[in-house]
Design a protein around this motif. Structure first.
Motif, PDB file in Angstrom:
ATOM      1  N   THR A 165      -7.735   5.097   3.865  1.00 13.99           N
ATOM      2  CA  THR A 165      -9.051   6.184   4.405  1.00 13.99           C
ATOM      3  C   THR A 165      -9.281   6.505   3.048  1.00 13.99           C
ATOM      4  O   THR A 165      -8.457   7.257   3.159  1.00 13.99           O
ATOM      5  CB  THR A 165      -8.570   6.722   5.873  1.00 13.99           C
ATOM      6  OG1 THR A 165      -7.271   7.350   5.124  1.00 13.99           O
ATOM      7  CG2 THR A 165      -9.050   6.201   7.059  1.00 13.99           C
ATOM      8  N   PRO A 166      -9.749   6.076   2.045  1.00 16.31           N
ATOM      9  CA  PRO A 166     -10.082   6.650   0.968  1.00 16.31           C
ATOM     10  C   PRO A 166     -10.754   8.472   1.155  1.00 16.31           C
ATOM     11  O   PRO A 166     -11.151   8.746   2.148  1.00 16.31           O
ATOM     12  CB  PRO A 166     -11.642   6.551   1.082  1.00 16.31           C
ATOM     13  CG  PRO A 166     -11.719   4.870   1.394  1.00 16.31           C
ATOM     14  CD  PRO A 166     -10.666   5.028   1.904  1.00 16.31           C
ATOM     15  N   PRO A 167      -9.821   9.735   0.686  1.00 14.99           N
ATOM     16  CA  PRO A 167      -9.340   8.541  -0.902  1.00 14.99           C
ATOM     17  C   PRO A 167      -7.552   8.828  -0.749  1.00 14.99           C
ATOM     18  O   PRO A 167      -7.019   8.368  -1.545  1.00 14.99           O
ATOM     19  CB  PRO A 167      -9.354  10.406  -2.109  1.00 14.99           C
ATOM     20  CG  PRO A 167      -9.656  10.844  -0.768  1.00 14.99           C
ATOM     21  CD  PRO A 167     -10.714  10.554  -0.079  1.00 14.99           C
ATOM     22  N   ARG A 168      -7.344   8.374   0.487  1.00 13.06           N
ATOM     23  CA  ARG A 168      -6.129   8.388   0.675  1.00 13.06           C
ATOM     24  C   ARG A 168      -5.472   7.457   1.683  1.00 13.06           C
ATOM     25  O   ARG A 168      -5.769   6.487   1.507  1.00 13.06           O
ATOM     26  CB  ARG A 168      -6.236   9.562   2.159  1.00 13.06           C
ATOM     27  CG  ARG A 168      -4.085   9.729   2.441  1.00 13.06           C
ATOM     28  CD  ARG A 168      -3.538  11.322   3.142  1.00 13.06           C
ATOM     29  NE  ARG A 168      -4.394  12.605   2.003  1.00 13.06           N
ATOM     30  CZ  ARG A 168      -4.988  13.059   2.442  1.00 13.06           C
ATOM     31  NH1 ARG A 168      -5.307  12.940   3.941  1.00 13.06           N
ATOM     32  NH2 ARG A 168      -4.658  14.223   1.591  1.00 13.06           N
ATOM     33  N   LEU A 169      -3.926   7.107   1.026  1.00  9.41           N
ATOM     34  CA  LEU A 169      -3.420   5.608   1.895  1.00  9.41           C
ATOM     35  C   LEU A 169      -2.669   6.055   1.751  1.00  9.41           C
ATOM     36  O   LEU A 169      -2.137   6.459   2.030  1.00  9.41           O
ATOM     37  CB  LEU A 169      -2.842   5.263  -0.101  1.00  9.41           C
ATOM     38  CG  LEU A 169      -3.717   4.728  -0.845  1.00  9.41           C
ATOM     39  CD1 LEU A 169      -3.111   3.672  -1.864  1.00  9.41           C
ATOM     40  CD2 LEU A 169      -5.012   3.602  -0.042  1.00  9.41           C
ATOM     41  N   ILE A 170      -1.824   5.408   3.131  1.00 13.61           N
ATOM     42  CA  ILE A 170      -0.433   5.466   3.955  1.00 13.61           C
ATOM     43  C   ILE A 170       0.418   4.049   3.698  1.00 13.61           C
ATOM     44  O   ILE A 170      -0.217   3.144   3.873  1.00 13.61           O
ATOM     45  CB  ILE A 170      -0.732   6.018   5.285  1.00 13.61           C
ATOM     46  CG1 ILE A 170      -1.444   6.815   5.120  1.00 13.61           C
ATOM     47  CG2 ILE A 170       1.143   6.309   5.818  1.00 13.61           C
ATOM     48  CD1 ILE A 170      -1.253   7.222   7.188  1.00 13.61           C
ATOM     49  N   ILE A 171       1.326   4.592   2.441  1.00 14.85           N
ATOM     50  CA  ILE A 171       2.606   4.044   2.163  1.00 14.85           C
ATOM     51  C   ILE A 171       3.772   4.021   2.684  1.00 14.85           C
ATOM     52  O   ILE A 171       4.765   4.704   3.645  1.00 14.85           O
ATOM     53  CB  ILE A 171       2.891   3.698   1.148  1.00 14.85           C
ATOM     54  CG1 ILE A 171       1.639   3.635  -0.023  1.00 14.85           C
ATOM     55  CG2 ILE A 171       3.586   2.124   0.813  1.00 14.85           C
ATOM     56  CD1 ILE A 171       1.712   3.396  -1.442  1.00 14.85           C
ATOM     57  N   ASP A 172       4.300   2.842   4.007  1.00 18.47           N
ATOM     58  CA  ASP A 172       5.702   2.701   4.509  1.00 18.47           C
ATOM     59  C   ASP A 172       6.814   2.531   3.857  1.00 18.47           C
ATOM     60  O   ASP A 172       6.317   1.121   3.179  1.00 18.47           O
ATOM     61  CB  ASP A 172       5.377   2.131   5.650  1.00 18.47           C
ATOM     62  CG  ASP A 172       6.587   1.218   6.434  1.00 18.47           C
ATOM     63  OD1 ASP A 172       6.810   2.486   7.431  1.00 18.47           O
ATOM     64  OD2 ASP A 172       7.201   0.417   7.471  1.00 18.47           O
ATOM     65  N   CYS A 173       7.565   2.927   3.965  1.00 18.92           N
ATOM     66  CA  CYS A 173       8.292   2.726   2.706  1.00 18.92           C
ATOM     67  C   CYS A 173       9.833   2.273   3.590  1.00 18.92           C
ATOM     68  O   CYS A 173      10.360   3.820   4.184  1.00 18.92           O
ATOM     69  CB  CYS A 173       8.691   4.155   1.602  1.00 18.92           C
ATOM     70  SG  CYS A 173       7.946   3.522   0.392  1.00 18.92           S
ATOM     71  N   HIS A 174      10.446   1.445   4.327  1.00 16.29           N
ATOM     72  CA  HIS A 174      11.412   1.677   5.156  1.00 16.29           C
ATOM     73  C   HIS A 174      10.951   2.583   6.682  1.00 16.29           C
ATOM     74  O   HIS A 174      12.001   3.103   6.404  1.00 16.29           O
ATOM     75  CB  HIS A 174      12.579   1.907   4.115  1.00 16.29           C
ATOM     76  CG  HIS A 174      12.999   0.450   3.655  1.00 16.29           C
ATOM     77  ND1 HIS A 174      13.136  -0.246   3.119  1.00 16.29           N
ATOM     78  CD2 HIS A 174      12.746   0.979   1.819  1.00 16.29           C
ATOM     79  CE1 HIS A 174      13.736  -0.993   2.337  1.00 16.29           C
ATOM     80  NE2 HIS A 174      13.219  -0.017   0.942  1.00 16.29           N
ATOM     81  N   GLY A 175      10.004   2.685   6.389  1.00 14.05           N
ATOM     82  CA  GLY A 175       9.855   2.971   8.356  1.00 14.05           C
ATOM     83  C   GLY A 175       9.353   5.249   8.074  1.00 14.05           C
ATOM     84  O   GLY A 175       9.309   5.261   9.117  1.00 14.05           O
ATOM     85  N   VAL A 176       8.619   5.389   5.969  1.00 14.49           N
ATOM     86  CA  VAL A 176       8.697   6.759   6.635  1.00 14.49           C
ATOM     87  C   VAL A 176       7.317   6.011   5.628  1.00 14.49           C
ATOM     88  O   VAL A 176       6.786   5.505   4.727  1.00 14.49           O
ATOM     89  CB  VAL A 176       9.696   7.198   5.596  1.00 14.49           C
ATOM     90  CG1 VAL A 176       9.294   8.358   5.447  1.00 14.49           C
ATOM     91  CG2 VAL A 176      10.930   7.370   6.147  1.00 14.49           C
TER      92      VAL A 176
END
Length: 192
Positions: free
Chosen positions: A13-24
Motif C-alpha cells: 500500500t504505497p508508500p508502505r510495504l509489509i514484509i513477513d519475516c518468520h511470522g513478524v
C-alpha cells in the motif's frame, strides 16, 4: 541496527510495504523507485534498510539499491530535511538525476518535486555540493559538467539567453577546456 530485511511481501500500500519475516510483519516505507521494483504480493523480497528511532515513533525505510539508501542518509543529515522529504525526493527523481541537479546547482529541478520549496532546494544544493556525486560514484563526470556549467555561465553573462547558450554549448566537444569551449560557443553563436 536493522540493515537488511528479507521475507514475504504480504501487503503493498504505497508508500508502505509489509514484509513477513518468520511470522513478524514489518512495516517498511519505501520511495516510489523501489516500489516499482517490488514483486507481487506473496513473493520473496529483500530490501536494504535504514532504521529511525524518534521520541514518538520507530520507522523502517527500505531501498532496492545501496545508492538509494546512501542518498537517503545524506539527505536526512541536512537540517530541515526529514525522512518524508527525503523519500519524496527519491520518489520524484532518480539518484543520478538528483546528483546531477546538485552538481549543476539546479534548484528548479528540485522544486518540481512535491513538498520541496525554493528554500529547501537551495539548502540541499548548498549542503550537498561536492559531497553527493562522490558518495554515489559519479565524480568522474564532475569536471566535465563543471566546465560546461562555466561555459554556460560565461555565455549568459555576455548577454545571451539560456536557450542560445544551451544551443551553442551543443557545438562544443565534451572534452574542451573552458576557454576553448567559450571560444567555440561564441563562434557558433556568431554564425547563427
Amino acid at each position: 541496527m536493522i540493515g537488511r530485511i528479507q521475507g514475504t511481501l504480504i501487503a503493498n500500500t504505497p508508500p508502505r510495504l509489509i514484509i513477513d519475516c518468520h511470522g513478524v510483519g514489518y512495516e517498511v516505507d519505501v520511495p516510489m523507485s523501489t516500489l516499482y521494483q517490488m514483486p507481487s504480493v506473496g513473493q520473496q523480497v529483500t530490501l536494504l534498510t535504514h532504521f529511525v528511532v524518534r521520541e514518538d515513533a520507530q520507522q523502517l525505510f527500505g531501498f532496492a539499491t545501496d545508492s538509494e539508501r546512501e542518498a537517503f542518509r545524506a539527505l536526512i543529515k541536512i537540517s530541515g530535511v526529514g525522512a518524508r522529504t527525503a523519500l519524496s525526493l527519491l520518489s520524484g527523481m532518480s539518484v543520478e538525476e538528483l546528483s546531477q541537479a546538485i552538481t549543476l546547482q539546479e534548484s528548479g529541478r528540485l522544486t518540481k518535486v512535491p513538498g520541496i520549496g525554493k528554500k529547501t532546494a537551495e539548502r540541499l544544493l548548498l549542503e550537498l555540493k561536492g559531497k553527493f556525486g562522490a558518495d554515489i560514484g559519479l565524480t568522474g563526470q564532475a569536471p566535465q559538467i563543471d566546465s560546461q556549467l562555466e561555459i554556460l555561465q560565461a555565455l549568459t553573462s555576455l548577454g545571451y539567453s539560456d536557450k542560445e547558450a544551451q544551443l551553442a554549448l551543443k557545438q562544443v566537444s565534451p572534452g574542451s577546456s573552458v576557454s576553448d569551449g567559450i571560444r567555440l560557443a561564441l563562434k557558433a553563436l556568431s554564425k547563427a
